[in-house]
Scaffold this motif. Structure first.
Motif, mmCIF file in Angstrom:
data_model
loop_
_atom_site.group_PDB
_atom_site.id
_atom_site.type_symbol
_atom_site.label_atom_id
_atom_site.label_comp_id
_atom_site.label_asym_id
_atom_site.label_seq_id
_atom_site.Cartn_x
_atom_site.Cartn_y
_atom_site.Cartn_z
ATOM 1 N N ASN A 28 23.706 16.636 -40.627
ATOM 2 C CA ASN A 28 23.378 15.214 -40.498
ATOM 3 C C ASN A 28 23.264 14.562 -41.879
ATOM 4 O O ASN A 28 23.779 13.463 -42.091
ATOM 5 C CB ASN A 28 22.082 15.041 -39.707
ATOM 6 N N GLY A 31 26.604 14.026 -43.216
ATOM 7 C CA GLY A 31 27.211 12.904 -42.513
ATOM 8 C C GLY A 31 26.704 11.562 -43.031
ATOM 9 O O GLY A 31 27.479 10.616 -43.188
ATOM 10 N N GLU A 44 32.006 11.211 -38.922
ATOM 11 C CA GLU A 44 32.114 11.484 -37.485
ATOM 12 C C GLU A 44 32.198 12.992 -37.228
ATOM 13 O O GLU A 44 31.516 13.525 -36.353
ATOM 14 C CB GLU A 44 33.348 10.771 -36.933
ATOM 15 N N PHE A 47 28.719 14.613 -37.982
ATOM 16 C CA PHE A 47 27.723 14.341 -36.939
ATOM 17 C C PHE A 47 28.047 15.119 -35.662
ATOM 18 O O PHE A 47 27.149 15.588 -34.968
ATOM 19 C CB PHE A 47 27.619 12.844 -36.650
ATOM 20 N N ARG A 48 29.329 15.268 -35.357
ATOM 21 C CA ARG A 48 29.716 16.067 -34.191
ATOM 22 C C ARG A 48 29.254 17.508 -34.376
ATOM 23 O O ARG A 48 28.725 18.136 -33.457
ATOM 24 C CB ARG A 48 31.230 16.009 -33.977
ATOM 25 N N TYR A 60 21.123 12.265 -34.157
ATOM 26 C CA TYR A 60 22.478 12.789 -34.313
ATOM 27 C C TYR A 60 23.437 12.033 -33.401
ATOM 28 O O TYR A 60 24.564 11.717 -33.790
ATOM 29 C CB TYR A 60 22.551 14.280 -34.007
ATOM 30 N N GLN A 64 26.388 9.676 -34.728
ATOM 31 C CA GLN A 64 27.750 9.954 -34.267
ATOM 32 C C GLN A 64 28.389 8.677 -33.721
ATOM 33 O O GLN A 64 29.509 8.329 -34.073
ATOM 34 C CB GLN A 64 27.734 11.051 -33.196
ATOM 35 N N GLU A 68 31.627 6.572 -35.027
ATOM 36 C CA GLU A 68 32.735 6.304 -34.101
ATOM 37 C C GLU A 68 33.034 4.812 -34.013
ATOM 38 O O GLU A 68 34.202 4.411 -33.923
ATOM 39 C CB GLU A 68 32.399 6.851 -32.711
ATOM 40 N N HIS A 80 27.539 7.656 -26.923
ATOM 41 C CA HIS A 80 26.613 8.378 -27.799
ATOM 42 C C HIS A 80 25.322 7.606 -28.016
ATOM 43 O O HIS A 80 24.251 8.209 -28.166
ATOM 44 C CB HIS A 80 27.295 8.739 -29.127
#
Length: 166
Positions: A28, A31, A44, A47-48, A60, A64, A68, A80
């Motif tokens: 995270n 990200g 992205e 975070f995935r 998270y 995400q 996106e 999400h």
């Protein structure tokens, strides 16, 4: 009120089992660094991966979805945000992200509602965020931010005229 019922229903949803918190947090943070650098595709992916490591953390999901949104994957981004809110219905960041996503999906009424719920659950702490939407690159987001602020002004002026002593 419908908003209160919706928040209560979200809060009653079952929580997921915690996963690997340390790895999820590490991913995270990476990200977030990618977001800061405006490298949304990398963010992205990170975070995935954080979600795969620990799917029990609301931030998270909202992170995400935010990434996106920036790569144009609006339907997944919306989903999400809802997953984040299912884990933490008081996560005002997710409500704000959801408002922006819904604006981009050309659902302005839903967008305003999401932004106002975020304002409400944050006890007003998101006022600065609502004001900052006026500087967004997307006209649809600017418009719902302005409408949200107008609704707050109307609500506060009518609260005083109804005899409320808040």
């Amino acid at each position: 009120e419908a908003v209160d019922r919706g928040v209560a229903e979200l809060a009653a949803l079952p929580k997921q089992d915690p996963g690997d918190a340390t790895e999820g947090e590490r991913l995270n943070k990476l990200g977030l660094a990618a977001l800061k650098a405006k490298n949304y595709t990398v963010a992205e992916s990170l975070f995935r991966a954080a979600l795969n490591a620990d799917p029990s953390v609301a931030k998270y999901f909202s992170n995400q979805g935010f990434a996106e949104m920036h790569v144009g994957n609006l339907i997944s981004a919306e989903g999400h945000q809802y997953e984040s809110l299912a884990l933490d219905p008081y996560r005002s960041v997710a409500w704000g992200n959801l408002g922006s996503i819904l604006a981009k999906l050309e659902r302005p009424e839903d967008a305003v509602s999401a932004l106002l719920v975020g304002y409400r659950v944050s006890e007003g702490a998101t006022l600065g965020y609502l004001k900052s939407l006026d500087e967004d690159d997307d006209q649809r987001v600017r418009a719902v931010g302005k409408l949200s602020l107008e609704k707050l002004i109307v609500a506060s002026s009518t609260a005083g005229s109804n005899g409320d002593t808040q």
